[in-house]
Design a protein around this motif. Structure first.
Motif, short mmCIF file in Angstrom:
data_model
loop_
_atom_site.label_atom_id
_atom_site.label_comp_id
_atom_site.label_asym_id
_atom_site.label_seq_id
_atom_site.Cartn_x
_atom_site.Cartn_y
_atom_site.Cartn_z
N ASN A 83 0.77 -0.80 0.01
CA ASN A 83 -0.25 -0.29 -0.56
C ASN A 83 0.80 1.25 -0.13
O ASN A 83 0.61 2.25 -0.85
N ILE A 84 2.42 1.24 0.64
CA ILE A 84 2.73 2.48 0.67
C ILE A 84 3.22 2.52 -0.36
O ILE A 84 3.57 3.94 -1.18
N MET A 85 3.60 1.66 -1.11
CA MET A 85 4.66 1.29 -2.61
C MET A 85 4.00 2.38 -3.18
O MET A 85 4.11 2.71 -3.44
N ILE A 86 2.30 1.43 -3.84
CA ILE A 86 1.62 2.11 -4.53
C ILE A 86 1.46 3.07 -4.11
O ILE A 86 1.13 4.27 -5.38
N ALA A 87 1.03 3.85 -2.97
CA ALA A 87 1.54 5.38 -2.29
C ALA A 87 2.12 6.38 -3.08
O ALA A 87 1.51 7.47 -3.79
N LEU A 88 2.92 5.85 -3.01
CA LEU A 88 4.37 6.44 -3.13
C LEU A 88 4.16 7.39 -4.76
O LEU A 88 4.01 8.29 -5.47
N GLN A 89 4.01 5.68 -5.36
CA GLN A 89 4.16 5.99 -6.59
C GLN A 89 2.32 6.62 -7.07
O GLN A 89 2.92 8.13 -8.32
N ALA A 90 1.73 7.20 -6.87
CA ALA A 90 0.94 7.26 -7.11
C ALA A 90 0.78 9.08 -6.54
O ALA A 90 0.33 10.17 -8.01
N ALA A 121 3.18 10.56 -6.36
CA ALA A 121 5.03 10.73 -7.83
C ALA A 121 3.98 10.75 -9.33
O ALA A 121 4.81 11.44 -10.03
N ARG A 122 3.15 10.87 -9.22
CA ARG A 122 2.13 10.95 -11.10
C ARG A 122 2.30 9.50 -10.94
O ARG A 122 2.09 9.95 -12.90
N LEU A 160 -0.14 1.35 -10.60
CA LEU A 160 -1.69 0.14 -11.44
C LEU A 160 -0.63 -0.89 -11.31
O LEU A 160 -0.81 -2.18 -11.27
N GLU A 161 1.36 -1.31 -11.29
CA GLU A 161 2.03 -2.63 -11.77
C GLU A 161 1.98 -2.88 -10.58
O GLU A 161 2.17 -4.00 -10.61
N GLU A 211 -7.97 5.88 -5.65
CA GLU A 211 -7.59 7.06 -5.87
C GLU A 211 -6.43 7.16 -7.36
O GLU A 211 -6.77 8.58 -8.57
N VAL A 212 -5.81 6.16 -7.80
CA VAL A 212 -4.65 6.45 -9.27
C VAL A 212 -6.13 6.32 -9.87
O VAL A 212 -5.88 7.35 -11.13
N LEU A 213 -6.54 5.83 -10.57
CA LEU A 213 -7.86 5.91 -11.33
C LEU A 213 -8.31 6.84 -11.76
O LEU A 213 -8.42 7.44 -13.15
N GLY A 214 -8.49 7.47 -10.36
CA GLY A 214 -8.70 8.82 -10.82
C GLY A 214 -8.13 10.13 -11.13
O GLY A 214 -8.29 10.45 -12.12
N HIS A 215 -7.20 10.26 -11.02
CA HIS A 215 -6.08 11.00 -11.18
C HIS A 215 -5.97 10.85 -12.68
O HIS A 215 -5.23 11.57 -13.23
N CYS A 216 -6.07 9.55 -13.33
CA CYS A 216 -6.09 8.91 -14.56
C CYS A 216 -6.82 9.57 -16.05
O CYS A 216 -6.97 9.36 -16.21
N GLY A 217 -7.95 10.25 -14.97
CA GLY A 217 -9.69 10.40 -15.44
C GLY A 217 -10.63 9.00 -15.57
O GLY A 217 -11.38 9.41 -15.94
#
Length: 491
Positions: free
Chosen positions: A139-146, A148-149, A155-156, A178-184
């Motif tokens: 979760n931390i790794m995914i959140a950090l990548q998110a 940093a955009r 997602l990977e 949240e990631v999907l939302g920021h991707c539109g």
């Protein structure tokens, strides 16, 4: 008992309890001290937490892994990343090898500091040493990548986590939405919401709140309102952040009567408007299109009953050296001590922007200086190498960016006159800016360029990076000697 008192921040009662322990022959051990450190850290009293740590050492009690991890975590969360890294090194020097929790905290710490490559390296080091990542680590790794955009990387990692046999939890789903939302991909984010239900995760209020926030930020106020109503229909009570998301959506499209109704509803539900609530209203007031809109926003600001309103109303006119404004600001930030740094920074940005655009530029400069001293903007001014400075303005509104830049350049001038050493290079990063509405355009960049042109700052851009203004060498040195640099924030 210390843990319970710590959660309610009853530090006087804790001290009495410790005295009683000692009197009755029950001496504090490492667990007692860890509880104390955690209690002070959670309340953001970092000096007191470190005092407890030093007291442990003086009394010959060896800190354990929990001690170090707690200190790493609380310093990282407060933005003091160098202190967190120092604690990590001290832990290793004490012969304590990191466990999964320690690695997770350090990965988070490095990521927050912007060292994503190092965070990724530490993640692989963790795996190579046989320390198995858990759902929290992923979760931390995914959140950090998110953050940093790097949305594709996020997602990977999500797919890697599933391939490793881990089932996503509620936090994972929220981050991925949240990631999907920021991707539109807001429809895909809604599909993840439905998947949660199929996996028997009952969506809670923050998950609904996330969808309210995502739709609100893209200007789809009706969709945001639909998810807000869906949350109510599910029998859930909204919290303040969710109300703030919908409030922000209404304010962005100037639906002030809806904003008023929502605020009144918050109060009827017994929800106390937060610092962010007040910040949203103040920003709307600053950007008001008419005197009616400004008056209406002022009424809403007063309705919140938040201490920030009294702070702003009682802000004194700046004295000869601005110390009275700095003292006023310092007292307010002390009052808001337990608020998280992001919320305080948001308010500071709104206040400085409001004062600057209202013509109270001396006051704006003094407020900024106090915020900078209190680490509100830890990444705004950084020495990249000897005499090579970075001024990062991209997270600010244009009024705050102009104020911060002019006061920082004045500070460089004063330092140079005292020491005789001039910066050899200054990079001024503007990015897209907080108030940008059009891709490729930054109101911060425009405001900064106008200021630099007005005062003939010898800047250039390099490598096609039009969002970064560079000044260096002898032209920069000559410019800093100009007397107007000291007072340019007033013009």
């Amino acid at each position: 008992m210390i843990g319970i008192l710590g959660r309610s921040r009853q530090f006087g009662a804790i001290n009495k309890l410790l005295d009683q322990m000692v009197r009755e022959g029950c001496h504090p051990n490492v667990v007692t001290y860890n509880r104390l450190i955690h209690s002070y850290g959670r309340a953001n009293y970092l000096k007191e937490a470190m005092s407890v740590f030093e007291q442990m050492l003086e009394e010959g009690i060896e800190p354990d892994r929990v001690t170090y991890c707690t200190l790493i975590d609380i310093h990282a969360k407060a933005g003091f990343l160098d202190n967190a890294m120092d604690m990590y090194r001290r832990m290793q020097a004490a012969g304590l090898s990191p466990d999964t929790f320690t690695y997770s905290v350090m990965i988070n710490c490095l990521g927050k500091a912007g060292y994503l490559v190092d965070a990724h390296r530490l993640f692989h080091e963790m795996v190579d040493r046989g320390c198995v990542p858990n759902v929290v680590t992923y979760n931390i790794m995914i959140a950090l990548q998110a953050k940093a955009r790097n949305y594709e990387n996020a997602l990977e990692l999500y797919r890697d986590m599933q391939n490793a046999g881990y089932e996503p939890d509620k936090v994972t789903y929220s981050i991925v939405m949240e990631v999907l939302g920021h991707c539109g991909y807001l429809e895909e984010a809604e599909a993840v919401f439905r998947e949660m239900g199929r996996k028997n995760w009952v969506p809670d209020e923050p998950v609904y709140g996330l969808l309210v926030d995502l739709w609100g930020k893209v200007g789809q106020v009706e969709k945001a309102s639909e998810w807000y109503r869906a949350m109510l229909d599910a029998g859930l009570r909204p919290n303040v952040p969710t109300c703030n998301s919908l409030l922000g959506a209404f304010l962005r499209v100037h639906r002030l009567s809806d904003a008023y109704d929502l605020l009144i509803n918050m109060l009827h539900l017994g929800l106390s408007p937060s610092l962010q609530t007040y910040t949203l209203l103040l920003s709307c007031c600053t950007e008001a299109r008419s005197s009616f809109d400004m008056s209406f926003c002022c009424q809403l600001m007063a309705k919140t009953g938040h201490p920030a309103h009294m702070f702003l109303l009682s802000l004194p006119a700046s004295g000869p050296d601005g110390q009275n404004v700095r003292d006023h600001m310092g007292r307010f930030l002390d009052l808001m001590h337990s608020e998280d740094r992001e919320s305080k920074r948001g308010l500071v940005d709104a206040v400085v922007d409001f004062l600057h655009k209202s013509g109270l530029k001396e006051e704006a400069g003094s407020v900024w200086e106090v915020a900078a001293e209190k680490n509100m903007y830890p990444d705004a001014i950084r020495e990249k190498a000897s005499c090579y400075w970075l001024i990062n303005l991209h997270v600010m509104s244009e009024g705050t960016a102009v104020t911060a830049l002019s006061r920082t350049l004045a500070w460089f001038r004063r330092q140079m006159l005292v020491s005789g050493v001039s910066p050899t290079r200054i990079d001024i990063v503007t990015g897209w800016g907080r108030r940008s509405r059009i891709t490729g355009s930054s109101l911060v960049r425009q405001a900064v360029q106008e200021l630099l042109n007005l005062f003939s700052f010898p800047f250039f851009t390099e490598n096609g990076n039009t969002g970064c203004f560079v000044g260096c060498g002898e032209p920069l040195n000559r410019w800093l000697h100009q007397s107007y640099v000291e007072r340019m924030h007033l013009l």
